[in-house]
Scaffold this active site. Structure first.
Site, PDB file in Angstrom:
ATOM      1  CG  ASN A  12     -18.732 -24.151 -14.729  1.00 54.13           C
ATOM      2  OD1 ASN A  12     -18.033 -24.059 -13.700  1.00 54.13           O
ATOM      3  ND2 ASN A  12     -19.787 -23.625 -15.089  1.00 54.13           N
ATOM      4  CG  ASP A  14     -18.961 -22.774 -11.413  1.00 54.75           C
ATOM      5  OD1 ASP A  14     -18.394 -21.673 -11.703  1.00 54.75           O
ATOM      6  OD2 ASP A  14     -20.209 -23.088 -11.605  1.00 54.75           O
ATOM      7  CG  HIS A  15     -18.013 -28.186  -9.215  1.00 55.96           C
ATOM      8  ND1 HIS A  15     -18.528 -28.012  -8.344  1.00 55.96           N
ATOM      9  CD2 HIS A  15     -18.736 -28.289 -10.310  1.00 55.96           C
ATOM     10  CE1 HIS A  15     -19.921 -27.901  -8.740  1.00 55.96           C
ATOM     11  NE2 HIS A  15     -20.244 -28.227 -10.175  1.00 55.96           N
ATOM     12  NE  ARG A  23      -8.185 -28.552   5.000  1.00 54.38           N
ATOM     13  CZ  ARG A  23      -7.075 -29.268   4.985  1.00 54.38           C
ATOM     14  NH1 ARG A  23      -6.935 -30.496   4.394  1.00 54.38           N
ATOM     15  NH2 ARG A  23      -5.960 -28.956   5.457  1.00 54.38           N
ATOM     16  CG  HIS A  48     -23.482 -20.054 -11.451  1.00 46.32           C
ATOM     17  ND1 HIS A  48     -24.395 -21.396 -11.568  1.00 46.32           N
ATOM     18  CD2 HIS A  48     -24.337 -19.118 -11.057  1.00 46.32           C
ATOM     19  CE1 HIS A  48     -25.651 -21.028 -11.145  1.00 46.32           C
ATOM     20  NE2 HIS A  48     -25.742 -19.699 -10.573  1.00 46.32           N
ATOM     21  NE  ARG A  50     -24.935 -22.745  -7.800  1.00 51.59           N
ATOM     22  CZ  ARG A  50     -26.137 -23.596  -8.068  1.00 51.59           C
ATOM     23  NH1 ARG A  50     -27.297 -22.755  -7.486  1.00 51.59           N
ATOM     24  NH2 ARG A  50     -26.223 -24.307  -9.085  1.00 51.59           N
ATOM     25  NE  ARG A  54     -24.723 -23.699  -3.693  1.00 52.45           N
ATOM     26  CZ  ARG A  54     -25.899 -24.462  -4.166  1.00 52.45           C
ATOM     27  NH1 ARG A  54     -25.662 -25.654  -4.841  1.00 52.45           N
ATOM     28  NH2 ARG A  54     -26.987 -24.021  -3.954  1.00 52.45           N
ATOM     29  CG  HIS A  55     -19.461 -22.852  -7.000  1.00 59.57           C
ATOM     30  ND1 HIS A  55     -19.869 -21.660  -7.663  1.00 59.57           N
ATOM     31  CD2 HIS A  55     -20.725 -24.068  -7.034  1.00 59.57           C
ATOM     32  CE1 HIS A  55     -20.912 -22.219  -8.361  1.00 59.57           C
ATOM     33  NE2 HIS A  55     -21.376 -23.278  -8.098  1.00 59.57           N
ATOM     34  CD  GLU A  75     -23.126 -21.250 -16.040  1.00 62.66           C
ATOM     35  OE1 GLU A  75     -23.330 -21.699 -17.072  1.00 62.66           O
ATOM     36  OE2 GLU A  75     -23.190 -21.783 -14.988  1.00 62.66           O
ATOM     37  CB  THR A 106     -28.139 -25.382 -12.985  1.00 57.04           C
ATOM     38  OG1 THR A 106     -27.616 -24.416 -12.507  1.00 57.04           O
ATOM     39  CG2 THR A 106     -29.611 -24.694 -13.650  1.00 57.04           C
ATOM     40  CD  GLU A 156     -24.821 -23.176 -21.645  1.00 55.83           C
ATOM     41  OE1 GLU A 156     -24.335 -23.978 -21.039  1.00 55.83           O
ATOM     42  OE2 GLU A 156     -24.292 -22.026 -21.759  1.00 55.83           O
ATOM     43  CG  HIS A 199     -26.412 -29.438 -16.532  1.00 51.95           C
ATOM     44  ND1 HIS A 199     -26.106 -28.435 -15.633  1.00 51.95           N
ATOM     45  CD2 HIS A 199     -27.332 -30.379 -15.897  1.00 51.95           C
ATOM     46  CE1 HIS A 199     -26.396 -28.982 -14.297  1.00 51.95           C
ATOM     47  NE2 HIS A 199     -27.040 -30.021 -14.517  1.00 51.95           N
ATOM     48  N   GLY A 200     -23.854 -31.661 -17.875  1.00 53.72           N
ATOM     49  CA  GLY A 200     -23.951 -33.209 -17.604  1.00 53.72           C
ATOM     50  C   GLY A 200     -22.892 -33.877 -18.832  1.00 53.72           C
ATOM     51  N   GLY A 221     -18.089 -28.489 -17.225  1.00 52.18           N
ATOM     52  CA  GLY A 221     -17.422 -28.280 -15.968  1.00 52.18           C
ATOM     53  C   GLY A 221     -17.140 -29.503 -14.984  1.00 52.18           C
ATOM     54  CE1 TYR A 222     -19.327 -32.646  -9.636  1.00 48.29           C
ATOM     55  CE2 TYR A 222     -19.783 -34.403 -10.860  1.00 48.29           C
ATOM     56  CZ  TYR A 222     -19.435 -33.748  -9.632  1.00 48.29           C
ATOM     57  OH  TYR A 222     -19.521 -34.687  -8.565  1.00 48.29           O
TER      58      TYR A 222
END
Length: 252
Positions: A12, A14-15, A23, A48, A50, A54-55, A75, A106, A156, A199-200, A221-222
């Site tokens: 993922n 996203d981040h 920036r 994802h 959103r 936001r990303h 997503e 999420t 998932e 997730h996580g 991802g994160y």
């Protein structure tokens, strides 16, 4: 599903976009991150889009679809706007997720039992468009059974509660959540669903969940983007793949 079947890794991005947007410029580029991840061994890319952008942004999704050589997992919340964008983008898969604007990430699985009537047309229209539909849900019997009735070919499993309990040393909670995941994966597989998880997840939890032969794909991802700050994204993907392979072998 054979216990020896390969386990796919979806990365993922996203981040990477979160950092870019801090920036307001064009870098770092999430598409470049996707290409690096694929070169290092990722089987697919997840992003994802959103509602508040936001990303990931609309143009990111279009570029990902055009430029990556592996499947794109889109997503999104079940809204008309997102449905329109996803059908225009034509990703390999769409994962329907819950979304609240004020949440940082999420927070839980989609309530497919309570939202059955609302979700039915979205699943049908995505199926009709030739896009694989995944439902991001808790490892709960009622949710899994309803997912099968909705004719979504994939679920998932939301692993956040388990991962949080592991990281925070809440051993009893971690064990109960793990047992839920094990039972849920088995139930979903017996219902004919393809089972993913995410997730996580970090190296340790990915290695453990990889031991479950019912699970075909992990989306992470994160944690990986955080690790990449120190060792690089390519190395992070390679270490994650090695952890997953160890877990798969341990599961037989």
């Amino acid at each position: 599903m054979s216990k020896a079947s390969p386990l796919r890794l979806g990365v993922n991005v996203d981040h990477v976009a979160t950092l870019r947007n801090a920036r307001g410029g064009a870098r770092p580029d999430p598409v470049r991150a996707a290409l690096v991840a694929i070169e290092a061994g990722a089987d697919g890319i997840t992003a994802h889009l959103r509602e508040d952008r936001r990303h990931i942004r609309d143009n990111d999704m279009a570029r990902l679809k055009a430029e990556i050589s592996r499947p794109l997992n889109f997503e999104m919340a079940a809204t008309e706007d997102m449905l329109r964008i996803s059908i225009a983008t034509k990703p390999h898969a769409v994962c329907l997720v819950p979304e609240r604007r004020e949440e940082l990430t999420t927070e839980g699985g989609l309530d497919v039992v309570g939202q059955h009537n609302a979700l039915t047309p979205y699943v049908a229209r995505l199926n009709d468009a030739g896009i694989r539909v995944s439902l991001f849900i808790a490892a709960d019997t009622a949710q899994i059974e309803m997912a099968a009735k909705l004719r979504a070919p994939v679920i998932e499993i939301h692993t956040g509660a388990w991962c949080d309990a592991v990281v925070n040393g809440h051993l009893d909670k971690a064990e109960s959540e793990w047992k839920r995941i094990v039972a849920g994966a088995a139930l979903a597989c017996s219902a004919g669903l393809e089972v993913h998880a995410g997730h996580g997840l970090d190296y340790a939890t990915a290695e453990k969940i990889a031991s479950l032969g019912e699970i075909a794909e992990l989306n992470i991802g994160y944690f990986m983007m955080g690790e990449a700050l120190f060792v690089g994204l390519g190395e992070t993907v390679r270490v994650m793949r090695a952890a997953m392979e160890r877990g798969r072998k341990a599961g037989g």
